[in-house]
Design a protein around this motif. Structure first.
Motif, mmCIF file in Angstrom:
data_model
loop_
_atom_site.group_PDB
_atom_site.id
_atom_site.type_symbol
_atom_site.label_atom_id
_atom_site.label_comp_id
_atom_site.label_asym_id
_atom_site.label_seq_id
_atom_site.Cartn_x
_atom_site.Cartn_y
_atom_site.Cartn_z
ATOM 1 N N GLN A 73 60.734 100.965 0.621
ATOM 2 C CA GLN A 73 61.616 101.379 1.761
ATOM 3 C C GLN A 73 62.726 101.561 0.898
ATOM 4 O OE1 GLN A 73 61.202 100.070 5.884
ATOM 5 N NE2 GLN A 73 59.410 99.684 5.226
ATOM 6 N N ARG A 82 63.639 102.975 -1.754
ATOM 7 C CA ARG A 82 63.865 103.471 -3.303
ATOM 8 C C ARG A 82 65.141 104.447 -3.245
ATOM 9 N NH1 ARG A 82 57.993 105.204 -2.266
ATOM 10 N NH2 ARG A 82 57.029 102.873 -3.829
ATOM 11 N N GLU A 83 65.772 104.662 -2.561
ATOM 12 C CA GLU A 83 67.268 105.237 -2.871
ATOM 13 C C GLU A 83 68.107 105.176 -2.709
ATOM 14 O OE1 GLU A 83 66.202 108.574 -2.747
ATOM 15 O OE2 GLU A 83 64.663 108.424 -2.961
ATOM 16 N N LEU A 84 68.027 103.761 -2.296
ATOM 17 C CA LEU A 84 69.223 102.378 -2.794
ATOM 18 C C LEU A 84 69.723 102.010 -3.983
ATOM 19 C CD1 LEU A 84 69.069 101.145 0.236
ATOM 20 C CD2 LEU A 84 70.567 102.982 -0.008
ATOM 21 N N GLY A 142 59.730 103.475 -8.382
ATOM 22 C CA GLY A 142 61.699 104.165 -8.244
ATOM 23 C C GLY A 142 62.163 103.421 -8.074
ATOM 24 N N GLN A 162 65.553 101.711 -8.450
ATOM 25 C CA GLN A 162 66.792 101.728 -8.580
ATOM 26 C C GLN A 162 67.356 100.322 -8.439
ATOM 27 O OE1 GLN A 162 69.320 104.993 -8.158
ATOM 28 N NE2 GLN A 162 67.546 106.044 -6.433
#
Length: 187
Positions: A49, A51-53, A85, A87
């Motif tokens: 959950q 992955r975008e941070l 994925g 980061q």
């Protein structure tokens, strides 16, 4: 992100450790918490959950290296999250060195190299082993409590990983300018 959990009691009971703080309401001490059997599955699901941070791994809270199998599984879980994925900017381990002083130290170092560890903060709060023991209070039989064993571990780590010695200034330990100078000379 700190994937906090410890599979067994810490190898030390440091006087300054926040994991030993008692809550006013009498709740559980952080040092007594143990991961559930599905810890790594739940950790993987939580990391999916995020992955975008942009994150950094902060491997701290008690002593991750105390249970070598658990620690290796933690590194594998975090590495899998990165491949999926997540980061990650930095990977930092805070350690008293106990797991590295036992029979599988070389295996742990190799795993940390493969993990891409940014640096390791190795905790030692006095160069005199007896004074350090009064602060860190290693459990009986922990090889890292011995000064020569600690120095050998520190040299092994420094040869393979970026190493930063850590010393908290405190009464009974390093607590004045001459003490800082002597600690830095020793380090």
């Amino acid at each position: 992100f700190t994937p906090y959990a410890a599979a067994r009691p810490c190898s030390a009971r440091c006087l300054f450790c926040s994991e030993n703080l008692r809550t006013l309401d009498g709740g559980a001490l952080a040092q007594s918490l143990r991961p559930a059997p599905d810890h790594f599955e739940r950790l993987s699901a939580a990391l999916a959950q995020l992955r975008e941070l942009p994150l950094s791994w902060s491997l701290s809270g008690l002593e991750s290296s105390d249970d070598e199998d658990w620690f290796l599984q933690l590194l594998a879980t975090l590495s899998a999250a990165e491949r999926d994925g997540v980061q990650v900017e930095e990977r930092v381990l805070y350690s008293n060195g106990a797991g590295f002083a036992r029979g599988r130290g070389a295996e742990l170092i190799a795993a940390l190299r493969g993990f891409g560890l940014s640096w390791l903060e190795l905790s030692r709060h006095h160069f005199d082993p007896a004074r350090n023991q009064r602060i860190m209070r290693f459990r009986d039989g922990e090889p890292i409590a011995d000064g020569a064993a600690f120095e050998a571990v520190a040299r092994q780590l420094a040869a393979q990983l970026p190493l930063r010695p850590v010393c908290i200034l405190q009464r009974g330990g390093i607590d004045d300018a001459p003490g800082v100078r002597a600690y830095l000379d020793w380090a």
